[in-house]
Write an enzyme that holds these catalytic residues in place. Structure first.
Site, PDB file in Angstrom:
ATOM      1  N   HIS A 232      13.485 -20.963  -5.108  1.00  0.00           N
ATOM      2  CA  HIS A 232      12.203 -21.349  -4.518  1.00  0.00           C
ATOM      3  C   HIS A 232      10.981 -20.723  -5.206  1.00  0.00           C
ATOM      4  O   HIS A 232      10.019 -21.417  -5.516  1.00  0.00           O
ATOM      5  CB  HIS A 232      12.158 -20.967  -3.029  1.00  0.00           C
ATOM      6  CG  HIS A 232      13.358 -21.407  -2.246  1.00  0.00           C
ATOM      7  ND1 HIS A 232      14.008 -22.589  -2.478  1.00  0.00           N
ATOM      8  CD2 HIS A 232      14.025 -20.823  -1.218  1.00  0.00           C
ATOM      9  CE1 HIS A 232      15.017 -22.725  -1.629  1.00  0.00           C
ATOM     10  NE2 HIS A 232      15.052 -21.661  -0.856  1.00  0.00           N
ATOM     11  N   LYS A 317      12.822 -10.354   4.165  1.00  0.00           N
ATOM     12  CA  LYS A 317      13.245 -10.647   5.533  1.00  0.00           C
ATOM     13  C   LYS A 317      12.835  -9.494   6.443  1.00  0.00           C
ATOM     14  O   LYS A 317      12.578  -8.404   5.976  1.00  0.00           O
ATOM     15  CB  LYS A 317      14.757 -10.856   5.556  1.00  0.00           C
ATOM     16  CG  LYS A 317      15.173 -12.086   4.712  1.00  0.00           C
ATOM     17  CD  LYS A 317      16.526 -12.620   5.115  1.00  0.00           C
ATOM     18  CE  LYS A 317      16.996 -13.755   4.228  1.00  0.00           C
ATOM     19  NZ  LYS A 317      16.485 -15.073   4.636  1.00  0.00           N
TER      20      LYS A 317
HETATM   21  C1  BG6 Z   1      17.021 -20.653   2.014  1.00  0.00           C
HETATM   22  C2  BG6 Z   1      17.550 -19.239   1.966  1.00  0.00           C
HETATM   23  O1  BG6 Z   1      17.173 -21.282   0.784  1.00  0.00           O
HETATM   24  O2  BG6 Z   1      15.647 -20.630   2.373  1.00  0.00           O
HETATM   25  C3  BG6 Z   1      17.337 -18.534   3.286  1.00  0.00           C
HETATM   26  O3  BG6 Z   1      18.931 -19.262   1.656  1.00  0.00           O
HETATM   27  C4  BG6 Z   1      15.880 -18.624   3.710  1.00  0.00           C
HETATM   28  O4  BG6 Z   1      17.740 -17.178   3.211  1.00  0.00           O
HETATM   29  C5  BG6 Z   1      15.376 -20.064   3.651  1.00  0.00           C
HETATM   30  O5  BG6 Z   1      15.791 -18.128   5.040  1.00  0.00           O
HETATM   31  C6  BG6 Z   1      13.887 -20.136   3.888  1.00  0.00           C
HETATM   32  O6  BG6 Z   1      13.506 -21.480   3.960  1.00  0.00           O
HETATM   33  P1  BG6 Z   1      12.287 -21.943   4.862  1.00  0.00           P
HETATM   34  O7  BG6 Z   1      12.164 -23.405   4.598  1.00  0.00           O
HETATM   35  O8  BG6 Z   1      12.644 -21.613   6.277  1.00  0.00           O
HETATM   36  O9  BG6 Z   1      11.104 -21.159   4.384  1.00  0.00           O
END
Ligand code: BG6
Length: 454
Positions: A232, A317
């Site tokens: 991401h 987190k």
């Molecule tokens: C995922 C991760 O790809 O993205 C997770 O594996 C994370 O650990 C999540 O919590 C976060 O995604 P979003 O869309 O909730 O920001």
């Protein structure tokens, strides 16, 4: 109407209930682009079709009605590591679906199983190399490190062509990530200023309030670097720092994003790793694990456009709130430099969560005062305008996979280059410090360096 078969491997997982089935229920009810879906969910546990749907309804957000999928879902108990089971799967598919225009296989599996699952599907003729009516979507992470990602990719190339492979990164399906391109390229005010003469720094921030939510066995091997940065955050960074593509076609955009990754480097002395207090008590986490649940990295993109601009990537987190945004901070004006005026720098915010939107922070005179200055924020809340109905990322991505649009999926070279960066960062990785909460985290980082925290 297109008849589509959608097969979910990892059918009882969290992703299926929280994201995939809700997205499919929305797509099935979309009147503008009607489709005729059949869904087969695969997992090891015992379930009837009805008990499976009931369980998934418990995981789905309240705003989605999975009930409309009732006659369309069938559950299939299977051990995906057993090659013989694929013959039975083929029989089940032949039984529940008649003629289909398109078959999509969604592999929400551990990456170690990607190649064998795809090869087994090919062995029984469920997928065929070169046949674009069979597509396979791979949930992230694509690999657990560079070596395994290369191995998976090579393994897949014998059973699938690149245009049948969809490597998902759900951040690319988020409205505001797509809007980033529109804001950058659709506004004259940013056209000449999107470079190192006008931009002072960039921050890409993804904060989460939750911990690892019972995913210890996966997360303890991944950590924030592999779980969030490799996919991401590096995708967001590539979109922010890329040059203007030749066109907005998938390949041209990906070429520019890939060039950013070629020119990217990290400053090891400005990288911070943290672990939340209590992480070691989480289920399936190794005793004395040094897995990081927080990272703050300082990056540079050595292109003529961005040379010298620090780009801070932050994710973690158990922080104070769930909040994701990209902040582009502009340089001070020449007047400000000349007179040392008490002005703030202008900032553009692309807000991703909790509410999608765009913000711009400007200097303005305090009403009624002679020359007092205040920072004002112009805010556009996209989510409020759409009455909270901003399409979910997975909805967009699954629709694109059905339509054969690959712009929002990662190309192999992007994945490979991202893993190379993660390997380099990991060679310099320090043991994480333990943080109690976000305030504690900020203090610990600020103690070491007099620089932007996040
Ligand atoms: C995922 C991760 O790809 O993205 C997770 O594996 C994370 O650990 C999540 O919590 C976060 O995604 P979003 O869309 O909730 O920001």
């Amino acid at each position: 109407m297109k008849r589509i078969l959608f097969v979910i491997f990892g059918g009882t997982g969290d992703l299926a209930g929280r994201k995939l089935l809700p997205a499919l229920s929305k797509l099935q009810t979309d009147r503008e682009n009607p489709i005729d879906l059949s869904i087969i969910a695969i997992a090891r546990r015992d379930h009837t079709d009805a008990s499976y749907l009931r369980e998934m309804e418990e995981h789905a957000p309240a705003s989605f009605d999975l009930g409309i999928l009732e006659k369309r879902i069938s559950y299939f108990k299977m051990d995906v590591t057993n090659p013989q089971a694929y013959g039975d799967l083929k029989k089940r598919i032949d039984d529940v679906t008649g003629r289909t225009d398109l078959c999509l296989y969604y592999l929400a599996l551990s990456p170690e199983l990607f190649t064998s699952a795809a090869s087994n599907l090919a062995a029984v003729g469920l997928i065929e190399k070169g046949n674009k009516q069979n597509r396979v979507i791979f949930e992230k992470p694509f690999g657990t490190d560079l070596e395994s990602a290369i191995r998976i990719n090579q393994g897949l190339s014998s059973v699938l062509d690149e245009d049948q492979i969809y490597r998902i990164d759900h951040y690319l399906g988020k409205e505001m990530i797509q809007n980033l391109m529109m804001v950058r390229f659709g506004n004259r005010i940013f056209e000449d200023s999107w470079n190192n003469t006008s931009i002072r720094s960039i921050r890409i921030v993804v904060k989460e309030k939750e911990g690892i939510l019972g995913r210890g066995s996966y997360y303890d091997r991944a950590g924030a670097l592999k779980d969030m940065v490799q996919s991401h955050l590096l995708q967001m960074l590539s979109l922010v720092a890329m040059d203007v593509p030749l066109s907005y076609h998938s390949e041209d955009v990906k070429n520019e994003k890939s060039t950013v990754l070629d020119n990217l480097s990290f400053d090891p002395s400005a990288c911070h790793f943290g672990q939340y207090d209590g992480y070691l008590d989480e289920k399936n986490v190794k005793e004395n694990s040094s897995t990081e649940t927080f990272v703050r990295l300082k990056a540079h993109v050595d292109t003529p456009r961005f040379k010298g601009v620090p780009i801070y990537l932050t994710t973690g987190k158990k922080l104070s709130v769930k909040e994701s945004y990209i902040m582009v901070e502009f340089e001070v004006t020449s007047e400000q430099r000349k007179w040392n005026l008490p002005l703030k720098t202008n900032k553009l915010y692309i807000r991703i969560a909790p509410l999608d939107g765009v913000g711009l922070a400007l200097n303005s005179k305090v009403i009624g005062s002679r020359d007092e200055v205040e920072e004002v924020e112009l805010e556009y809340c996209a989510a409020c305008k759409a009455f909270g109905n901003v399409p979910e990322a997975y909805e967009r991505l699954l629709r694109d996979a059905m339509d054969g649009h690959k712009t929002l999926f990662a190309r192999w070279d992007e994945i490979e280059k991202s893993w190379r960066h993660i390997e380099i960062i990991k060679t310099n990785q320090k043991k994480p410090f333990v943080y109690k909460d976000e305030e504690d985290l900020r203090k610990q980082i600020a103690k070491n360096k007099k620089e932007v925290v996040f």
